[in-house]
Design a protein around this motif. Structure first.
Motif, mmCIF file in Angstrom:
data_model
loop_
_atom_site.group_PDB
_atom_site.id
_atom_site.type_symbol
_atom_site.label_atom_id
_atom_site.label_comp_id
_atom_site.label_asym_id
_atom_site.label_seq_id
_atom_site.Cartn_x
_atom_site.Cartn_y
_atom_site.Cartn_z
ATOM 1 N N UNK A 5 47.751 4.273 43.563
ATOM 2 C CA UNK A 5 47.440 4.257 42.137
ATOM 3 C C UNK A 5 45.940 4.262 41.908
ATOM 4 N N UNK A 6 45.231 3.451 42.684
ATOM 5 C CA UNK A 6 43.772 3.359 42.541
ATOM 6 C C UNK A 6 43.135 4.705 42.850
ATOM 7 N N UNK A 7 43.641 5.374 43.896
ATOM 8 C CA UNK A 7 43.050 6.642 44.307
ATOM 9 C C UNK A 7 43.235 7.692 43.226
ATOM 10 N N UNK A 8 44.438 7.757 42.661
ATOM 11 C CA UNK A 8 44.692 8.749 41.614
ATOM 12 C C UNK A 8 43.805 8.488 40.406
ATOM 13 N N UNK A 825 50.740 10.637 33.584
ATOM 14 C CA UNK A 825 50.386 9.430 34.326
ATOM 15 C C UNK A 825 51.040 9.471 35.709
ATOM 16 N N UNK A 826 50.685 8.485 36.550
ATOM 17 C CA UNK A 826 51.327 8.363 37.864
ATOM 18 C C UNK A 826 52.829 8.183 37.702
ATOM 19 N N UNK A 827 53.232 7.427 36.683
ATOM 20 C CA UNK A 827 54.651 7.199 36.456
ATOM 21 C C UNK A 827 55.367 8.500 36.094
ATOM 22 N N UNK A 828 54.714 9.380 35.322
ATOM 23 C CA UNK A 828 55.315 10.672 34.970
ATOM 24 C C UNK A 828 55.574 11.511 36.211
ATOM 25 N N UNK A 829 54.610 11.495 37.134
ATOM 26 C CA UNK A 829 54.756 12.280 38.361
ATOM 27 C C UNK A 829 55.918 11.736 39.194
#
Length: 836
Positions: A5-8, A825-829
């Motif tokens: 998450x941090x990297x994205x 967002x990350x959650x969407x992916x």
């Protein structure tokens, strides 16, 4: 937060600390360099990849939204996209230019130095390609779904140098260090066919069909570049096609010892995307140019059909999904190609396919020069595109039936409107094909559109007046003010706020400040500082010292007789002769700055460049002149050089023969940056004068009706030469060899052309032009008046934003709507993976 998450979030973050961390990561892990070994090119590439990372979230979010919503999409087909460097523009549109400058400064680097490292993509010749670039910037900024389609030329427009004052062309190797902004999409490769023959067959429904059996097949590989809008999440796509061979290497030939033959197909195929505008004086050049045009148009239309399939849209709804705009006649073969794809590949009946085709295409005409309306000889067309010639014959037969019914008995009209020119050797007329196959036809300035209706496309206007409209060109203020002129941007934003950057009409608010002496002084300082910067650049590049307090009198554009750079050259000689006749004359100092490329095969344009440089060789060193006149020809005019020149110009030269320039866009860039215009009533000059007021515009010369009347009555340029003492002195001095070291033959072709032909009425306009230039000099001496006029020119430039132009296209031709983008967002992916 997990490490992932941090990297994205870091890779998408616009925070200065995250930018710094990404920059250093890209230097290490993409460039494979550490600071001790890195140079500015490495730092540029590391920064470019850092910025591209920030584009990716917006680009993927945009593509996701368009796919899920099956949004109506504008497809802009253009043989040219003169984008200019990407890094600075993306920093502006992301809103991180200042933060990035601070970040690299903390590392001991200078952002301007890094920006200078970027190779400019020379994928256009001039106004046509630059207009396309402005349009796709505006489409993204206005959040309109769009795809730009063109060719990924390996070598762009040539790199211009001057050798003894003559233009010399060098290869533009813009891809030699790679292109960090593009992503190859080999998975979407398409096949493009050429040559061969056709055969008829009967399908399963017992309908007669045609099958094309090509002689060769070339692959089109898409390379995508994200085009980010200003301070929005929308990142549209510029999709450029690279040609590759279906089989790059023939092992059989290689093993037989034919090493050259083993790679012949690769070489022949890749020639299609090798160079922008091959010299088409020879038959081979003409054939390659036609192949190039068909290559990118076929690839693009096939790509649109692929998108339809992905989104589950029936092919019968092609025109509802896509609005396809033909940028001049280069992509006009698209009319026949879409018919082929619909009838031959998707097996639609002719009438349904034709209805879809006409509803899909719009055609923008960019020229009033009949010779610039493309046509292809029938033998060449038959050899390259045999199936398309059959389709064009069928389109023509049905089209001429319509014309016969509407204009009964008018055989001459039929001959003029036919898609096939039957006078002498037979040709396919591409403008006629574009008109017949489009639901909308537009010009690019009020005068241009009226002249299309009255002259160039008169027959089509009388048949289909409802198809015609005007869409006056515009340019993007993001590149041409915000990026190019940061000093002026800061002053305007401090005065009006930043809303004007997306709504250029707000510049009208500057009018309230014209009478403020402090504001005028700050405006004048911005201009003076910009002029000093350009003067320093010219000294570094060319070794010519110029006075920043002189009038910067600028003409930068493609070199062509109708644009009349040689009229400005004659004026310089007239001023020089005044000085020689009276060395103590009180003459307003001027620096004449020229720039532009001549087509490699255009002898007269090259001779015009030689004349300008030859005048400079004399004037710049004559002690009698005492720095009152300087002549500069800046080689290799480009977007990068334009960003330096437009902000520094005092006077914008827009002096084409009335009725010859379709629009012009350089005139708009000058105006936005506070230059005053000297111009004829031609192209968009008319609308600029209407906006700024006649009192803030230097007008001279014949009007379009006067040009037509003079030409019809039998124009005799020698009479103007004989009656004007000033003109005669100038012409005689050139003819004497004074500017060619005594060689009276050097400029004889140019002098003879003016005296005995003068197809662009230069001699007829000379006295008016010189008198108008004297008025310019007089006004410039009143610094306060000049500054007032400059402010009003900028304040009244709102009409000439490409945002306004694109909104008109969307409302009146394309039927396209804004689609705001929500960032994934990350959650969407992760959710998308779970739904597969």
């Amino acid at each position: 937060m997990t490490n992932t998450d941090r990297r994205v979030s870091e890779r998408a973050s616009l925070d200065k600390r995250d930018l710094r961390r990404s920059f250093l990561d890209n230097l290490l892990y993409v460039q494979g360099k550490f600071p001790k070994l890195a140079n500015n090119a490495d730092y540029y590439l590391a920064l470019a990849h850092t910025v591209r990372d920030r584009l990716m979230q917006r680009w993927i979010s945009t593509a996701s939204a368009y796919t899920s919503q099956a949004s109506r999409t504008v497809c802009y087909l253009s043989a040219e996209f003169l984008m200019g460097p990407h890094l600075g523009n993306n920093l502006i549109n992301l809103g991180i230019y200042d933060e990035t400058a601070k970040m690299v400064a903390e590392l001991g680097l200078d952002l301007e130095d890094l920006l200078y490292q970027e190779e400019e993509p020379g994928l256009g010749n001039g106004g046509l390609g630059r207009l396309a670039a402005c349009f796709i910037d505006s489409l993204a900024t206005l959040e309109v779904p769009a795809l730009g389609y063109g060719i990924r030329y390996e070598y762009g427009i040539f790199h211009q140098t001057l050798v003894d004052g003559w233009q010399a062309e060098k290869t533009d190797k813009w891809l030699r260090y790679g292109n960090p902004w593009e992503i190859a999409r080999p998975e979407w490769t398409v096949e493009i066919r050429f040559g061969g023959h056709t055969e008829q067959y009967v399908d399963e429904q017992q309908r007669l069909r045609v099958r094309w059996l090509p002689a060769r097949v070339v692959l089109g590989v898409p390379h995508d570049t994200p085009i980010l809008g200003y301070h929005v999440n929308t990142a549209n796509t510029l999709r450029l096609w690279k040609a590759e061979a279906a089989e790059s290497f023939d092992f059989g030939q290689f093993n037989r010892g034919d090493y050259a033959g083993a790679v012949t197909q690769k070489i022949v195929s890749e020639n299609l995307s090798k160079v922008l505008y091959p010299n088409d004086e020879q038959e081979a050049g003409k054939e390659l140019r036609l192949q190039q045009q068909y290559f990118f148009v076929s690839a693009s239309l096939q790509d649109m059909l692929r998108i339809l399939k992905i989104q589950g849209v029936p092919v019968e709804n092609f025109h509802e999904k896509f609005a396809v705009q033909l940028n001049d006649t280069h992509p006009a073969i698209g009319v026949a190609e879409l018919m082929r794809l619909l009838v031959d590949e998707h097996l639609l009946v002719w009438d349904t396919a034709w209805d879809i085709t006409c509803k899909s295409f719009g055609y923008t005409n960019h020229t009033l020069m009949p010779e610039a309306l493309e046509r292809w000889s029938l033998p060449l067309f038959q050899r390259v595109l045999p199936r398309h010639l059959e389709i064009i014959y069928e389109i023509n037969a049905r089209f001429l039936d319509q014309v016969r019914l509407r204009f009964f008995g008018d055989e001459q009209r039929l001959a003029r409107m036919s898609l096939i020119d039957e006078h002498g050797p037979r040709y396919v007329r591409m403008a006629n094909l574009a008109c017949a196959g489009s639901h909308a036809i537009n010009g690019v300035a009020d005068l241009h559109t009226e002249l299309l209706k009255q002259d160039v496309l008169k027959d089509f206007y009388e048949l289909w007046p409802e198809k015609f409209s005007n869409k006056t060109n515009g340019v993007t203020p993001r590149r041409w003010i915000v990026l190019a002129n940061p000093r002026l941007t800061a002053l305007i934003s401090e005065t009006l706020g930043e809303g004007w950057i997306k709504d250029l009409g707000q510049l009208r608010g500057l009018e309230r400040h014209v009478e403020n002496a402090d504001f005028r002084a700050r405006w004048a300082k911005v201009k003076r500082d910009n002029k000093a910067d350009l003067a320093a650049h010219i000294t570094r590049r060319l070794g010519i010292s110029i006075n920043p307090d002189s009038i910067f009198d600028v003409q930068v554009k493609r070199i062509h007789e109708y644009k009349r750079q040689h009229l400005a050259a004659l004026h310089i000689i007239a001023l020089y002769l005044r000085i020689k006749a009276n060395p103590n004359i009180d003459l307003t100092p001027r620096t004449f700055i020229f720039g532009g490329k001549a087509a490699p095969g255009y002898f007269m344009a090259k001779l015009m460049i030689k004349l300008i440089t030859a005048i400079g060789d004399v004037v710049n060193v004559d002690p009698a002149v005492r720095d009152r006149l300087k002549v500069v020809f800046m080689p290799n005019f480009s977007v990068t050089n334009g960003q330096r020149i437009y902000p520094a110009a005092d006077l914008s030269e827009q002096i084409s023969t009335a009725g010859k320039e379709a629009s012009g866009t350089g005139n708009m860039k000058f105006q936005m940056n506070g230059a005053l215009t000297i111009g004829t009533m031609d192209g968009a000059n008319i609308e600029i004068q209407q906006e700024v007021g006649a009192e803030n515009f230097f007008q001279f010369g014949l009007s379009t009706p006067e040009v037509y009347a003079l030409g019809a009555s039998g124009y005799r340029p020698m009479e103007y030469y004989q009656r004007s003492d000033a003109l005669r002195e100038v012409i005689d001095l050139i003819a004497s060899g004074f500017f060619s070291r005594g060689d009276a033959s050097l400029f004889k072709p140019l002098v003879d052309n003016l005296l005995y032909h003068d197809p662009y009425f230069l001699l007829a306009d000379f006295d008016s032009y010189v008198a108008c230039q004297d008025e310019v000099a007089s006004v410039y001496r009143d610094a306060d008046r000049w500054t007032r006029m400059a402010i009003l020119n900028s304040a009244r430039s709102g009409k000439f934003s490409s945002d306004r132009t694109i909104l008109q296209y969307c409302d009146e031709i394309w039927g396209a709507k804004s689609v705001p983008i929500r960032l994934l967002t990350q959650e969407d992916v992760e959710s998308a993976f779970e739904q597969q």
